[in-house]
Design a protein around this motif. Structure first.
Motif, mmCIF file in Angstrom:
data_model
loop_
_atom_site.group_PDB
_atom_site.id
_atom_site.type_symbol
_atom_site.label_atom_id
_atom_site.label_comp_id
_atom_site.label_asym_id
_atom_site.label_seq_id
_atom_site.Cartn_x
_atom_site.Cartn_y
_atom_site.Cartn_z
ATOM 1 N N ALA A 178 0.036 5.366 -1.021
ATOM 2 C CA ALA A 178 -0.970 6.299 -1.522
ATOM 3 C C ALA A 178 -0.549 6.844 -2.881
ATOM 4 C CB ALA A 178 -1.151 7.451 -0.542
ATOM 5 N N GLN A 233 -2.745 4.735 7.069
ATOM 6 C CA GLN A 233 -3.379 5.675 6.156
ATOM 7 C C GLN A 233 -4.706 6.172 6.747
ATOM 8 O OE1 GLN A 233 -2.440 6.792 2.673
ATOM 9 N NE2 GLN A 233 -3.833 8.246 3.660
ATOM 10 N N TRP A 270 0.835 -1.197 0.000
ATOM 11 C CA TRP A 270 0.000 0.000 0.000
ATOM 12 C C TRP A 270 0.873 1.251 0.000
ATOM 13 C CZ3 TRP A 270 -3.890 2.484 -1.536
ATOM 14 C CH2 TRP A 270 -4.117 3.788 -1.097
ATOM 15 N N ASP A 279 -9.338 3.816 -2.884
ATOM 16 C CA ASP A 279 -7.973 3.324 -2.673
ATOM 17 C C ASP A 279 -7.805 1.897 -3.184
ATOM 18 O OD1 ASP A 279 -7.068 5.693 -1.534
ATOM 19 O OD2 ASP A 279 -7.575 5.063 0.506
ATOM 20 N N TYR A 311 -2.235 0.112 5.694
ATOM 21 C CA TYR A 311 -3.438 0.887 5.389
ATOM 22 C C TYR A 311 -4.065 1.462 6.658
ATOM 23 C CZ TYR A 311 -7.445 2.651 2.960
ATOM 24 O OH TYR A 311 -8.391 3.521 2.444
ATOM 25 N N ASP A 370 -5.894 9.960 7.666
ATOM 26 C CA ASP A 370 -7.147 10.553 7.186
ATOM 27 C C ASP A 370 -7.999 11.038 8.362
ATOM 28 O OD1 ASP A 370 -6.392 9.961 4.588
ATOM 29 O OD2 ASP A 370 -7.641 8.156 4.442
#
Length: 481
Positions: free
Chosen positions: A52, A449, A50, A100, A446, A453
């Motif tokens: 981005a 991530q 993963w 994603d 993730y 966020d």
């Protein structure tokens, strides 16, 4: 490294698997070999990465876009519930993860996906035969889509749901989801299609497998309570009161409230017409059962996190002798997966949800159906509170968190095997741990991530860009976070 022959075989396999299953007459071993050909072209390690994308959209932009068409006054409630923790943020951010996942490689094999497959979208409930089973129980985003997407979202949810002191167990649970999915898919690959269709997970037997005595005791107590809390003797008296001799739903704003008096007649007509269309989507015997009830009252009822702001309602139906039936009407919008996996074959999004639920679940509510309003909104309808048992992740520690992850990973495999080709997926996943390792690696990356966020959401709240409201459900989430 894949050879040209591997890529050619894989391309042929993907084309053959462009529908949810291969209904040609081919030996199970042949379909398993197709899966192995896919593995040569798309190594299992690809599921572990993963990073981005450089052009990744802002999480807040996606959330604000997903609010378009929702009830504007409820947006602060939705954001308030999402603001409690990275896990509650994740539960309301299916649209972000869909974008994603679509940026990542997949092997081109689809199943009827849940679409929002996190651990709290599983639960125990009564089948029409009153057997209590464990299954997926939320299908707002269901759509034919790559099988990997559900596995990854479920695995990540365990990492995010684990408390700080339980973090390593949460990561181990992510691996357990993948391992159980792979091993169970191997079992389903040996079963007939009909046996897969009839397979289910008995919740009482699942409880007995918990080694933690306190968790087992709590789960048995919750099951006993759910069986005892009937609609007529518990939920109806709790949610309804008598006003001038008539039964009315109790208002508890901002989560349960009636339409303004000036609009009540318009909504009465709208819902009556919607029910007339809905009843035609039920089996004939269930139509006869439904027609023994009459509409008595209805109100807005806010549910979940991802659904906040959509038109969700509860309707009280009464039969002679005031026997109650409580129905939930949930607005069905286009799936967050549609932009990436393709639009639904159904024009009515409520029908999309119902069709997906009937494909995936081992048994569905007898009153499950769909309808529409004259303003263009689509809905699906089901019973509210019919012997349902919610899972309690705050009680899962260490070994028990991993055990529950194994349980849910196996349930997901059964769900996918109903619509997909278990033999092909077995051939792809194999019997070693490469897939487990990849999902473990992806889930940790993730989850970070999601945490980033979540910080973006908190910054938007602090700046005033996002307004939040703290309702009772938000307070409860904060207490258990």
């Amino acid at each position: 490294m894949a050879t040209k022959d591997d890529e050619k075989a894989a391309k042929k396999t993907v084309n053959a698997a462009s529908v949810l299953h291969d209904n040609t007459i081919s030996p199970r071993d042949d379909r398993k070999e197709r899966g192995k050909a896919l593995k040569a072209a798309y190594p299992l390690e690809i599921h572990g990465e993963w990073k981005a994308p450089a052009d990744r959209r802002s999480a807040i932009d996606i959330l604000e876009e997903s609010n378009i068409g929702r009830i504007e006054d409820l947006a602060p409630v939705r954001y308030g519930r999402m603001s409690v923790s990275p896990f509650t943020f994740f539960r309301g951010a299916a649209a972000i993860m869909a974008a994603d996942l679509a940026s990542m490689p997949n092997i081109g094999v689809k199943v009827q996906a849940c679409g929002d497959c996190h651990l709290l979208n599983f639960g125990a409930f009564a089948t029409p035969e009153r057997k209590i089973v464990l299954d997926i129980n939320d299908f707002d985003e269901t759509l034919p889509a790559p099988w990997e997407w559900d596995v990854k979202r479920l695995a990540v949810s365990f990492v995010l749901a684990a408390s700080e002191e339980n973090k390593i167990s949460g990561q181990n649970a992510a691996r357990a989801v993948a391992r159980a999915y792979r091993e169970k898919m191997g079992e389903y690959a040996k079963m007939s299609i009909m046996d897969i269709w009839y397979a289910s997970v008995d919740w009482q037997l699942a409880i007995n497998e918990f080694s933690d005595e306190a968790l087992q005791k709590h789960s048995k107590k919750a099951l006993k309570k759910a069986k005892r809390r009937t609609i007529q003797d518990y939920y109806f008296p709790k949610m309804v009161q008598q006003v001038n001799g008539a039964y009315k739903i109790k208002d508890t704003p901002p989560t349960i409230y009636h339409f303004p008096d000036a609009e009540q007649d318009v909504w009465q007509k709208r819902i009556t017409e919607a029910f007339a269309a809905y009843v035609q989507t039920l089996q004939e015997d269930r139509q006869r059962l439904f027609n023994r009830y009459r509409l008595n009252d209805f109100a807005i009822k806010v549910v979940g996190i991802g659904s906040v702001g959509t038109m969700c309602m509860v309707a009280i139906m009464l039969a002679p002798d005031d026997e109650p039936l409580m129905l939930q009407l949930k607005e069905a919008r286009e799936s967050v997966l549609a932009k990436y996996a393709g639009k639904s074959e159904f024009e009515n999004q409520g029908q999309r949800v119902v069709a997906g639920q009937r494909i995936v679940q081992s048994a569905s509510d007898i009153f499950l159906g769909w309808t529409h309003f004259d303003d263009g909104r689509h809905f699906y309808i089901r019973q509210l509170r019919d012997t349902k048992v919610k899972l309690d992740p705050e009680l899962w520690k260490g070994e028990q968190l991993v055990k529950v992850a194994e349980l849910l990973g196996g349930v997901l495999a059964r769900a996918h095997a109903r619509s997909g080709d278990a033999a092909l997926l077995r051939g792809y996943l194999g019997s070693k741990t490469e897939f487990d390792d990849a999902i473990h690696k992806f889930s940790i990356a993730y989850a970070k991530q999601v945490e980033a966020d979540y910080e973006e959401l908190k910054e938007a709240i602090a700046s005033g860009r996002i307004k939040i409201a703290m309702d009772s459900a938000t307070v409860d989430e904060m207490a258990s976070a």
